[in-house]
Scaffold this motif. Structure first.
Motif, PDB file in Angstrom:
ATOM      1  N   GLU A  22       1.131  -1.202   0.063  1.00  0.00           N
ATOM      2  CA  GLU A  22      -0.055  -0.064   0.063  1.00  0.00           C
ATOM      3  C   GLU A  22       1.096   1.347  -0.016  1.00  0.00           C
ATOM      4  O   GLU A  22       0.506   2.282  -0.427  1.00  0.00           O
ATOM      5  CB  GLU A  22      -1.076  -0.192   1.125  1.00  0.00           C
ATOM      6  N   LYS A  23       2.096   1.213   0.610  1.00  0.00           N
ATOM      7  CA  LYS A  23       2.777   2.431   0.610  1.00  0.00           C
ATOM      8  C   LYS A  23       3.635   2.613  -0.624  1.00  0.00           C
ATOM      9  O   LYS A  23       4.072   3.811  -0.899  1.00  0.00           O
ATOM     10  CB  LYS A  23       3.878   2.308   2.053  1.00  0.00           C
ATOM     11  N   SER A  24       3.792   1.286  -1.548  1.00  0.00           N
ATOM     12  CA  SER A  24       4.913   1.584  -2.372  1.00  0.00           C
ATOM     13  C   SER A  24       3.913   2.425  -3.537  1.00  0.00           C
ATOM     14  O   SER A  24       2.859   2.355  -3.659  1.00  0.00           O
ATOM     15  CB  SER A  24       5.243   0.236  -3.072  1.00  0.00           C
ATOM     16  N   LYS A  25       4.723   3.108  -4.587  1.00  0.00           N
ATOM     17  CA  LYS A  25       4.200   4.095  -5.415  1.00  0.00           C
ATOM     18  C   LYS A  25       4.235   3.294  -6.732  1.00  0.00           C
ATOM     19  O   LYS A  25       3.794   3.800  -7.775  1.00  0.00           O
ATOM     20  CB  LYS A  25       4.897   5.142  -5.677  1.00  0.00           C
ATOM     21  N   TRP A  26       4.402   2.115  -6.771  1.00  0.00           N
ATOM     22  CA  TRP A  26       4.441   1.124  -8.071  1.00  0.00           C
ATOM     23  C   TRP A  26       3.062   0.889  -8.473  1.00  0.00           C
ATOM     24  O   TRP A  26       2.152   0.302  -7.839  1.00  0.00           O
ATOM     25  CB  TRP A  26       5.237   0.010  -7.748  1.00  0.00           C
ATOM     26  N   ARG A  27       3.020   1.405  -9.669  1.00  0.00           N
ATOM     27  CA  ARG A  27       1.449   0.856 -10.331  1.00  0.00           C
ATOM     28  C   ARG A  27       1.721   0.373 -11.541  1.00  0.00           C
ATOM     29  O   ARG A  27       2.459   1.053 -12.449  1.00  0.00           O
ATOM     30  CB  ARG A  27       0.455   2.330 -10.390  1.00  0.00           C
ATOM     31  N   MET A  28       0.784  -0.259 -12.110  1.00  0.00           N
ATOM     32  CA  MET A  28       0.715  -0.687 -13.723  1.00  0.00           C
ATOM     33  C   MET A  28      -0.356   0.176 -14.416  1.00  0.00           C
ATOM     34  O   MET A  28      -1.265   0.343 -14.123  1.00  0.00           O
ATOM     35  CB  MET A  28       0.199  -2.151 -13.714  1.00  0.00           C
ATOM     36  N   SER A  29      -0.043   0.355 -15.639  1.00  0.00           N
ATOM     37  CA  SER A  29      -0.843   1.171 -16.587  1.00  0.00           C
ATOM     38  C   SER A  29      -1.917   0.088 -17.182  1.00  0.00           C
ATOM     39  O   SER A  29      -1.193  -1.156 -17.050  1.00  0.00           O
ATOM     40  CB  SER A  29      -0.014   1.850 -17.510  1.00  0.00           C
ATOM     41  N   GLY A  30      -2.755   0.548 -17.654  1.00  0.00           N
ATOM     42  CA  GLY A  30      -3.644  -0.450 -18.221  1.00  0.00           C
ATOM     43  C   GLY A  30      -3.069  -1.224 -19.606  1.00  0.00           C
ATOM     44  O   GLY A  30      -3.627  -2.218 -19.888  1.00  0.00           O
ATOM     45  N   GLU A  31      -1.893  -0.621 -20.233  1.00  0.00           N
ATOM     46  CA  GLU A  31      -1.233  -1.085 -21.298  1.00  0.00           C
ATOM     47  C   GLU A  31      -0.281  -2.396 -20.871  1.00  0.00           C
ATOM     48  O   GLU A  31      -0.499  -3.378 -21.498  1.00  0.00           O
ATOM     49  CB  GLU A  31      -0.633  -0.212 -21.932  1.00  0.00           C
ATOM     50  N   ASP A  32       0.044  -2.108 -19.636  1.00  0.00           N
ATOM     51  CA  ASP A  32       0.799  -3.242 -19.109  1.00  0.00           C
ATOM     52  C   ASP A  32       0.101  -4.092 -18.661  1.00  0.00           C
ATOM     53  O   ASP A  32       0.482  -5.590 -18.565  1.00  0.00           O
ATOM     54  CB  ASP A  32       1.748  -2.622 -17.815  1.00  0.00           C
ATOM     55  N   MET A  33      -1.070  -4.092 -17.856  1.00  0.00           N
ATOM     56  CA  MET A  33      -2.051  -5.229 -17.434  1.00  0.00           C
ATOM     57  C   MET A  33      -2.578  -5.770 -18.679  1.00  0.00           C
ATOM     58  O   MET A  33      -2.828  -6.873 -18.504  1.00  0.00           O
ATOM     59  CB  MET A  33      -3.021  -4.360 -16.692  1.00  0.00           C
ATOM     60  N   LYS A  35      -1.040  -6.533 -21.349  1.00  0.00           N
ATOM     61  CA  LYS A  35       0.179  -7.391 -21.988  1.00  0.00           C
ATOM     62  C   LYS A  35       0.146  -8.482 -21.060  1.00  0.00           C
ATOM     63  O   LYS A  35       0.328  -9.690 -21.618  1.00  0.00           O
ATOM     64  CB  LYS A  35       1.364  -6.423 -21.952  1.00  0.00           C
ATOM     65  N   LEU A  36       0.043  -8.631 -19.939  1.00  0.00           N
ATOM     66  CA  LEU A  36       0.037  -9.663 -18.864  1.00  0.00           C
ATOM     67  C   LEU A  36      -1.224 -10.472 -18.960  1.00  0.00           C
ATOM     68  O   LEU A  36      -1.014 -11.650 -18.908  1.00  0.00           O
ATOM     69  CB  LEU A  36       0.336  -9.168 -17.417  1.00  0.00           C
ATOM     70  N   THR A  37      -2.448  -9.901 -19.029  1.00  0.00           N
ATOM     71  CA  THR A  37      -3.490 -10.631 -19.253  1.00  0.00           C
ATOM     72  C   THR A  37      -3.763 -11.246 -20.477  1.00  0.00           C
ATOM     73  O   THR A  37      -4.362 -12.583 -20.579  1.00  0.00           O
ATOM     74  CB  THR A  37      -4.828  -9.867 -18.768  1.00  0.00           C
ATOM     75  N   ARG A  38      -3.067 -11.090 -21.503  1.00  0.00           N
ATOM     76  CA  ARG A  38      -3.121 -11.775 -22.639  1.00  0.00           C
ATOM     77  C   ARG A  38      -2.333 -13.093 -22.539  1.00  0.00           C
ATOM     78  O   ARG A  38      -2.703 -14.069 -23.111  1.00  0.00           O
ATOM     79  CB  ARG A  38      -2.182 -10.753 -23.666  1.00  0.00           C
ATOM     80  N   TRP A  41      -4.425 -16.756 -19.659  1.00  0.00           N
ATOM     81  CA  TRP A  41      -5.046 -18.087 -20.252  1.00  0.00           C
ATOM     82  C   TRP A  41      -4.291 -19.168 -21.013  1.00  0.00           C
ATOM     83  O   TRP A  41      -4.505 -20.246 -20.653  1.00  0.00           O
ATOM     84  CB  TRP A  41      -6.445 -17.623 -21.123  1.00  0.00           C
ATOM     85  N   PRO A  42      -3.485 -18.629 -21.791  1.00  0.00           N
ATOM     86  CA  PRO A  42      -2.837 -19.679 -22.381  1.00  0.00           C
ATOM     87  C   PRO A  42      -1.703 -20.348 -21.339  1.00  0.00           C
ATOM     88  O   PRO A  42      -1.775 -21.593 -21.468  1.00  0.00           O
ATOM     89  CB  PRO A  42      -1.953 -19.287 -23.567  1.00  0.00           C
ATOM     90  N   LEU A  43      -1.191 -19.798 -20.572  1.00  0.00           N
ATOM     91  CA  LEU A  43      -0.438 -20.434 -19.420  1.00  0.00           C
ATOM     92  C   LEU A  43      -1.172 -21.202 -18.429  1.00  0.00           C
ATOM     93  O   LEU A  43      -1.003 -22.381 -17.810  1.00  0.00           O
ATOM     94  CB  LEU A  43       0.200 -19.389 -18.532  1.00  0.00           C
ATOM     95  N   LEU A  44      -2.433 -20.993 -18.097  1.00  0.00           N
ATOM     96  CA  LEU A  44      -3.342 -21.662 -17.245  1.00  0.00           C
ATOM     97  C   LEU A  44      -3.757 -22.945 -18.144  1.00  0.00           C
ATOM     98  O   LEU A  44      -3.965 -23.904 -17.292  1.00  0.00           O
ATOM     99  CB  LEU A  44      -4.493 -20.746 -16.903  1.00  0.00           C
ATOM    100  N   MET A  45      -3.898 -22.842 -19.354  1.00  0.00           N
ATOM    101  CA  MET A  45      -4.007 -24.013 -20.261  1.00  0.00           C
ATOM    102  C   MET A  45      -3.038 -24.868 -20.268  1.00  0.00           C
ATOM    103  O   MET A  45      -3.164 -26.398 -20.166  1.00  0.00           O
ATOM    104  CB  MET A  45      -4.544 -23.722 -21.375  1.00  0.00           C
ATOM    105  N   ILE A  46      -1.682 -24.401 -20.301  1.00  0.00           N
ATOM    106  CA  ILE A  46      -0.517 -25.186 -20.171  1.00  0.00           C
ATOM    107  C   ILE A  46      -0.397 -26.042 -18.807  1.00  0.00           C
ATOM    108  O   ILE A  46      -0.070 -27.167 -18.663  1.00  0.00           O
ATOM    109  CB  ILE A  46       0.415 -24.475 -20.607  1.00  0.00           C
TER     110      ILE A  46
END
Length: 58
Positions: A22-33, A35-38, A41-46
């Motif tokens: 909560e104290k950290s200032k590290w945030r992910m942008s929508g674009e970064d998120m 990329k990760l969510t893409r 599902w493939p990794l979950l299926m594997i």
């Protein structure tokens, strides 16, 4: 008794890590998120296929 130790350690880690995050200032942008969510599902299926193969082999 071992399960109580595990639950205690997890609770202690939660009490320590949540305030640090909560104290950290590290945030992910929508674009970064997106990329990760893409990859989610493939990794979950594997993972599911690997677990199925492991279960069938043993």
């Amino acid at each position: 008794m071992t399960i109580l130790y595990i639950i205690g350690i997890l609770f202690l880690a939660l009490v320590v890590i949540v305030p640090l995050l909560e104290k950290s200032k590290w945030r992910m942008s929508g674009e970064d998120m997106s990329k990760l969510t893409r990859w989610f599902w493939p990794l979950l299926m594997i993972l599911l296929v690997a677990q199925l193969i492991k279960m069938l082999v043993t």
